[in-house]
Structure formats: C-alpha cells, structure tokens
Design a protein around this motif. Sequence first.
Motif, PDB file in Angstrom:
ATOM      1  N   PRO A 132       6.908   6.981  -0.787  1.00 11.10           N
ATOM      2  CA  PRO A 132       7.892   6.110  -0.140  1.00 11.10           C
ATOM      3  C   PRO A 132       7.607   5.851   1.336  1.00 11.10           C
ATOM      4  N   SER A 133       6.918   6.758   1.997  1.00 11.82           N
ATOM      5  CA  SER A 133       6.630   6.565   3.425  1.00 11.82           C
ATOM      6  C   SER A 133       5.528   5.538   3.681  1.00 11.82           C
ATOM      7  N   VAL A 134       4.736   5.208   2.664  1.00 10.18           N
ATOM      8  CA  VAL A 134       3.669   4.212   2.823  1.00 10.18           C
ATOM      9  C   VAL A 134       4.294   2.825   2.731  1.00 10.18           C
ATOM     10  N   VAL A 135       4.263   2.116   3.843  1.00 12.80           N
ATOM     11  CA  VAL A 135       4.915   0.798   3.901  1.00 12.80           C
ATOM     12  C   VAL A 135       3.915  -0.348   3.992  1.00 12.80           C
ATOM     13  N   GLY A 136       2.645  -0.032   4.169  1.00 10.79           N
ATOM     14  CA  GLY A 136       1.656  -1.091   4.253  1.00 10.79           C
ATOM     15  C   GLY A 136       0.266  -0.564   4.016  1.00 10.79           C
ATOM     16  N   GLY A 137      -0.617  -1.482   3.658  1.00  5.01           N
ATOM     17  CA  GLY A 137      -1.985  -1.072   3.458  1.00  5.01           C
ATOM     18  C   GLY A 137      -2.831  -2.194   2.919  1.00  5.01           C
ATOM     19  N   LYS A 138      -4.131  -1.961   2.955  1.00  6.27           N
ATOM     20  CA  LYS A 138      -5.081  -2.946   2.454  1.00  6.27           C
ATOM     21  C   LYS A 138      -6.308  -2.214   1.954  1.00  6.27           C
ATOM     22  N   THR A 139      -6.693  -2.546   0.732  1.00  5.72           N
ATOM     23  CA  THR A 139      -7.939  -2.040   0.189  1.00  5.72           C
ATOM     24  C   THR A 139      -9.035  -3.053   0.498  1.00  5.72           C
ATOM     25  N   GLY A 140     -10.277  -2.622   0.438  1.00  5.78           N
ATOM     26  CA  GLY A 140     -11.363  -3.554   0.679  1.00  5.78           C
ATOM     27  C   GLY A 140     -12.711  -2.951   0.368  1.00  5.78           C
ATOM     28  N   PHE A 141     -13.730  -3.801   0.477  1.00  6.89           N
ATOM     29  CA  PHE A 141     -15.107  -3.370   0.247  1.00  6.89           C
ATOM     30  C   PHE A 141     -16.040  -4.253   1.060  1.00  6.89           C
ATOM     31  N   THR A 142     -16.981  -3.627   1.732  1.00  2.00           N
ATOM     32  CA  THR A 142     -18.102  -4.336   2.360  1.00  2.00           C
ATOM     33  C   THR A 142     -19.362  -3.545   2.048  1.00  2.00           C
ATOM     34  N   ASP A 143     -20.517  -4.182   2.157  1.00  2.41           N
ATOM     35  CA  ASP A 143     -21.773  -3.480   1.892  1.00  2.41           C
ATOM     36  C   ASP A 143     -21.973  -2.310   2.840  1.00  2.41           C
ATOM     37  N   GLN A 144     -21.585  -2.471   4.101  1.00  2.00           N
ATOM     38  CA  GLN A 144     -21.792  -1.395   5.076  1.00  2.00           C
ATOM     39  C   GLN A 144     -20.753  -0.281   4.948  1.00  2.00           C
ATOM     40  N   ALA A 145     -19.478  -0.637   4.840  1.00  2.86           N
ATOM     41  CA  ALA A 145     -18.420   0.380   4.812  1.00  2.86           C
ATOM     42  C   ALA A 145     -18.088   0.852   3.399  1.00  2.86           C
ATOM     43  N   MET A 146     -18.553   0.119   2.410  1.00  2.00           N
ATOM     44  CA  MET A 146     -18.299   0.414   0.991  1.00  2.00           C
ATOM     45  C   MET A 146     -16.789   0.361   0.710  1.00  2.00           C
ATOM     46  N   ASN A 147     -16.281   1.268  -0.137  1.00  2.00           N
ATOM     47  CA  ASN A 147     -14.854   1.259  -0.456  1.00  2.00           C
ATOM     48  C   ASN A 147     -14.047   1.698   0.758  1.00  2.00           C
ATOM     49  N   CYS A 148     -13.014   0.934   1.087  1.00  2.38           N
ATOM     50  CA  CYS A 148     -12.221   1.187   2.286  1.00  2.38           C
ATOM     51  C   CYS A 148     -10.734   1.145   1.949  1.00  2.38           C
ATOM     52  N   LEU A 149      -9.966   1.821   2.761  1.00  2.00           N
ATOM     53  CA  LEU A 149      -8.521   1.794   2.616  1.00  2.00           C
ATOM     54  C   LEU A 149      -7.884   1.971   3.988  1.00  2.00           C
ATOM     55  N   VAL A 150      -7.010   1.050   4.334  1.00  2.00           N
ATOM     56  CA  VAL A 150      -6.201   1.163   5.543  1.00  2.00           C
ATOM     57  C   VAL A 150      -4.773   1.381   5.075  1.00  2.00           C
ATOM     58  N   THR A 151      -4.110   2.380   5.629  1.00  2.00           N
ATOM     59  CA  THR A 151      -2.757   2.736   5.198  1.00  2.00           C
ATOM     60  C   THR A 151      -1.858   2.932   6.408  1.00  2.00           C
ATOM     61  N   PHE A 152      -0.642   2.391   6.317  1.00  4.65           N
ATOM     62  CA  PHE A 152       0.359   2.579   7.360  1.00  4.65           C
ATOM     63  C   PHE A 152       1.541   3.308   6.744  1.00  4.65           C
ATOM     64  N   SER A 153       1.889   4.434   7.339  1.00  9.22           N
ATOM     65  CA  SER A 153       2.983   5.259   6.839  1.00  9.22           C
ATOM     66  C   SER A 153       3.989   5.472   7.970  1.00  9.22           C
TER      67      SER A 153
END
Length: 86
Positions: free
Chosen positions: A40-61
């Motif tokens: 419930p504390s996670v109110v935002g986020g974005k998944t993603g992928f790039t060749d350099q960073a590979m699998n990524c996740l940004v999370t705002f809690s």
Amino acid sequence: AFKEIFTTRKYTIPATNKAESRTVYNTHKMMSESGDYYLPSVVGGKTGFTDQAMNCLVTFSEDEDSNLNLIILHNLLHVIHVLHLL
C-alpha cells in the motif's frame, strides 16, 4: 506534474491524425492490489529495459513518516529486491 504522471495507473492517449487512441497501463507489480507483491505504501513506479541498464525499476513509496525513491538497475529480480528495501 511528475508525481501525477508517475502515480497514474492507466492513461488513454488521445487519437491524432496518425493514430487512434490507445490506453497504456502501469505494470508495476507493487501497485496492483490483486498481486502477490502489492504494498500500500508504493504509490508510483515505472518498469523499463535498456541494453545498458537491462531490467530496471523505479519505485516511489510514501507513508506517514517518510518518502522513499528507489532505483534498481541491471537486475532480473528487481521487485524482490525493492520488497526487501522497503
């Protein structure tokens, strides 16, 4: 404006003269109330992928006491790692 975009779960992109309208969804597993990883504390986020960073996740809690931004790069198990950090 950033927080509004970051916390949006579903958005319909209006039609243009080159494309019909389409709906995009936020697929962050910790924002899905019916999912195994919901927090419930996670109110935002974005998944993603790039060749350099590979699998990524940004999370705002956020909760009563604090706000936390987490950025995980180059990781297949990003959701599991964020769960341990929160």
